[in-house]
Scaffold this active site. Structure first.
Site: not given
Ligand code: XBP
Ligand code: MG
Length: 251
Positions: A10, A12, A54, A56-57, A80, A121-122, A126
């Protein structure tokens, strides 16, 4: 031997602690740029990490806060996109170093001929920014396959991204180990039948990590070992290396 052939990381929270001081700050700058009348403080952002992705958040936050202007999906995409540019700029300043033990493990895996992949997910942009800032121009190529962002229909905790990466690698789940930091990531990887090692973060501490092979505070370095927080040998200090992973997987 455990039959381990690949590590799937993963991004982030696992490769680097990016959420509080990079993603969150980039979101807030983008909100300002688009004149949105709110900011995400540290606890609010932590609460909304339950929603992965992001875009979706932001949609989830707006659904919960009808007092703020409700914007279209296309506006969310524009915000975004801006946030992704800002995130790249913030990361380039070096605010998100690799977590302890990550570089050591990447080097050791490469030397041992283990295959490396990413399931995140990012966005790909990034991931590229983070790898460039920490590992230079060859950072991206350290990974044989990078599965990122909207490439699959459903984000974590759905299993889609891990299933996709396994398919790209042409490996069975039993031949791989996933490294994650969050419950959403754990559920995603378990849904693809993977074994999962958790290195929790400030944001994910206290989440439900049942089903994980081990939960640690970090992978650790010789001078700064990690601690096993959950699973067999809880309380023990360790430096997670390939031999230890093989032992854990073999049992
Ligand atoms: C973490 C996430 C991402 C980041 C934001 O993903 O949920 O959405 O918070 O990035 P992971 P984006 O731990 O699976 O890497 O704004 O690009 O979605
Ligand atoms: Mg993560």
């Amino acid at each position: 031997m455990s039959g381990l052939r690949a590590l799937i990381f993963d991004v982030d929270g696992t490769l680097a602690d990016t959420e509080r001081d990079a993603h969150r700050v980039a979101f807030n700058q983008a909100f300002t740029d688009f004149s949105l009348p709110f900011q995400w403080d540290v606890p609010t952002y932590g609460a909304y990490l339950k929603i992965t992705g992001g875009k979706e958040r932001l949609r989830g936050f707006l659904n919960d806060h009808p007092q703020f202007p409700q914007i279209s999906d296309s506006e969310i995409r524009q915000i975004h996109q801006r946030k992704t540019v800002l995130y790249g700029e913030i990361i380039a300043q070096g605010v998100a170093p690799l977590r302890p033990g990550v570089k050591r493990l990447l080097d050791a895996a490469h030397a041992a001929g283990l295959r490396l992949a990413i399931a995140t997910t990012t966005t790909p942009d990034n991931v590229a920014a983070l790898l460039q800032s920490n590992l230079g121009t060859e950072g991206w190529n350290r990974f044989e396959y990078i599965g990122a962002g909207d490439i699959v229909p459903n984000k974590k905790p759905a299993a889609d991204i891990y299933q996709h990466v396994l398919q790209q690698l042409g490996l069975r789940a039993a031949e791989c180990l996933a490294l994650e930091d969050s419950e959403n990531g754990l559920r995603s990887a378990l849904g693809a039948d993977l074994r999962v090692l958790i290195t929790q973060t400030e944001y994910t501490a206290g989440q439900d990590f049942s089903g994980a092979l081990r939960v640690l505070d970090q992978l650790g370095e010789a001078e700064q070992p990690g601690t096993i927080l959950q699973g067999q040998d809880a309380g023990q200090e360790v430096v997670v290396d390939l031999a230890l992973m093989e032992r854990w997987l073999a049992r």
